[in-house]
Enzyme design. Structure first.
Site, PDB file in Angstrom:
ATOM      1  N   SER A  80       0.834  -1.211   0.000  1.00  0.00           N
ATOM      2  CA  SER A  80       0.000   0.000   0.000  1.00  0.00           C
ATOM      3  C   SER A  80       0.867   1.258   0.000  1.00  0.00           C
ATOM      4  O   SER A  80       0.535   2.234  -0.662  1.00  0.00           O
ATOM      5  CB  SER A  80      -0.968   0.000   1.183  1.00  0.00           C
ATOM      6  OG  SER A  80      -0.275  -0.117   2.407  1.00  0.00           O
ATOM      7  N   GLU A  81       1.985   1.232   0.745  1.00  0.00           N
ATOM      8  CA  GLU A  81       2.927   2.354   0.679  1.00  0.00           C
ATOM      9  C   GLU A  81       4.371   1.883   0.780  1.00  0.00           C
ATOM     10  O   GLU A  81       4.677   0.905   1.463  1.00  0.00           O
ATOM     11  CB  GLU A  81       2.676   3.377   1.801  1.00  0.00           C
ATOM     12  CG  GLU A  81       1.636   4.439   1.465  1.00  0.00           C
ATOM     13  CD  GLU A  81       0.227   3.963   1.743  1.00  0.00           C
ATOM     14  OE1 GLU A  81      -0.722   4.558   1.201  1.00  0.00           O
ATOM     15  OE2 GLU A  81       0.077   2.973   2.489  1.00  0.00           O
ATOM     16  N   THR A  82       5.225   2.616   0.080  1.00  0.00           N
ATOM     17  CA  THR A  82       6.674   2.491   0.229  1.00  0.00           C
ATOM     18  C   THR A  82       7.193   3.827   0.713  1.00  0.00           C
ATOM     19  O   THR A  82       6.865   4.876   0.144  1.00  0.00           O
ATOM     20  CB  THR A  82       7.345   2.111  -1.102  1.00  0.00           C
ATOM     21  OG1 THR A  82       6.893   0.806  -1.493  1.00  0.00           O
ATOM     22  CG2 THR A  82       8.856   2.095  -0.973  1.00  0.00           C
TER      23      THR A  82
END
Length: 287
Positions: free
Chosen positions: A45-47
């Protein structure tokens, strides 16, 4: 180029629970298109990209860092679990010697400190405004079907739509929801909404005493469902604090992975979001 990379499960003390984020430690800014390519490759979902602000800083001793967050499709302005994951890497893997680290982000300065086995994030509080349900009829139908809706609120700062189900709805009604991402995108394509938070009142007198439950769907950011969402709780904390008359709350996000968040509203229009994190993968990106 070699970039140290970690995967961290945030808002949990157990591997494979909570919300996984990739964390990359970088010495200098990368070419702009490379951030997005790496985030797409990680496909979480996020880096998060944690960057040194001075060449003399070290990840083990510096107290201030740059921080950016990318979904598989775009950069975002605020992300809670990837901020917690970034702090976990600095504290737990780099053994950063400071009691607190400060991240410079698109949402201003975000502080994270250690408190026992938890990490405490100092985040802005984002109060949503009540909306006319009729304005979102199609989106509500796509998100919750025929479940009764008690109230709809919108946060302009975060572009999050908060949907409170009626108090007659049980937790099982929330966990059984399965909105179709393509239908959500089709019914809302104005760019005004970037995620839909669906929430119900909890049972604080039971064990462990959750004040409210939620789920978060963000296909507009390439995330069909975000497992545990710190940024959503900057909105949820403001909403439920007013409804429950409480400044300290315990929340649970009811995704398949699930995660627990402790919330404490402060007098400076900010909120402390506390949770635990587990580093499960450590490696090197070779580009």
């Amino acid at each position: 180029m070699e970039i140290p990379m970690f995967t961290v499960d945030a808002f949990t003390n157990l591997p494979f629970k909570g919300n996984p984020a990739a964390v990359c430690l970088i010495e200098n800014e990368l070419p702009e298109e490379l951030y997005q390519k790496i985030a797409a490759e990680m496909n979480l979902s996020e880096t998060a990209f944690v960057r040194k602000l001075k060449s003399t800083d070290y990840f083990c001793s510096g107290s201030r860092f740059g921080l950016r967050w990318f979904t598989p499709t775009n950069e975002i302005a605020l992300c809670g679990h990837a901020t917690m994951a970034s702090a976990a890497v600095l504290f737990y893997r780099k053994e950063n010697s400071n009691p607190e680290v400060v991240f410079e982000t698109l949402s201003g300065q975000l502080r994270v400190r250690q408190h026992g086995e938890s990490l405490v994030m100092d985040f802005p509080l984002n109060k949503p405004e009540v909306q006319d349900l009729n304005k979102f009829n199609k989106l509500l139908k796509a998100a919750v079907g025929d479940l009764p809706v008690q109230e709809v609120c919108y946060c302009k700062t975060t572009k999050k739509l908060l949907v409170r189900l009626a108090d007659t709805c049980q937790r099982s009604a929330l966990t059984s929801l399965s909105p179709v991402p393509e239908t959500l995108l089709k019914t809302e394509n104005s760019g005004r909404v970037k995620s839909v938070i669906i929430t119900i009142k909890g049972a604080p007198n039971s064990q462990p005493g959750y004040d409210f439950f939620s789920r978060n769907f963000a296909p507009w950011n390439g995330i069909p469902e975000d497992p545990v969402t710190g940024s959503a709780h900057t909105v949820l904390a403001a909403y439920w604090s007013e409804k429950l008359g409480k400044k300290k709350m315990l929340a649970y996000q009811c995704s398949r992975r699930g995660g627990e968040l402790e919330l404490e509203l402060r007098d400076d229009a900010r909120v402390d979001i506390s949770g635990r994190a587990v580093v499960i993968i450590q490696g090197t990106l070779k580009l």
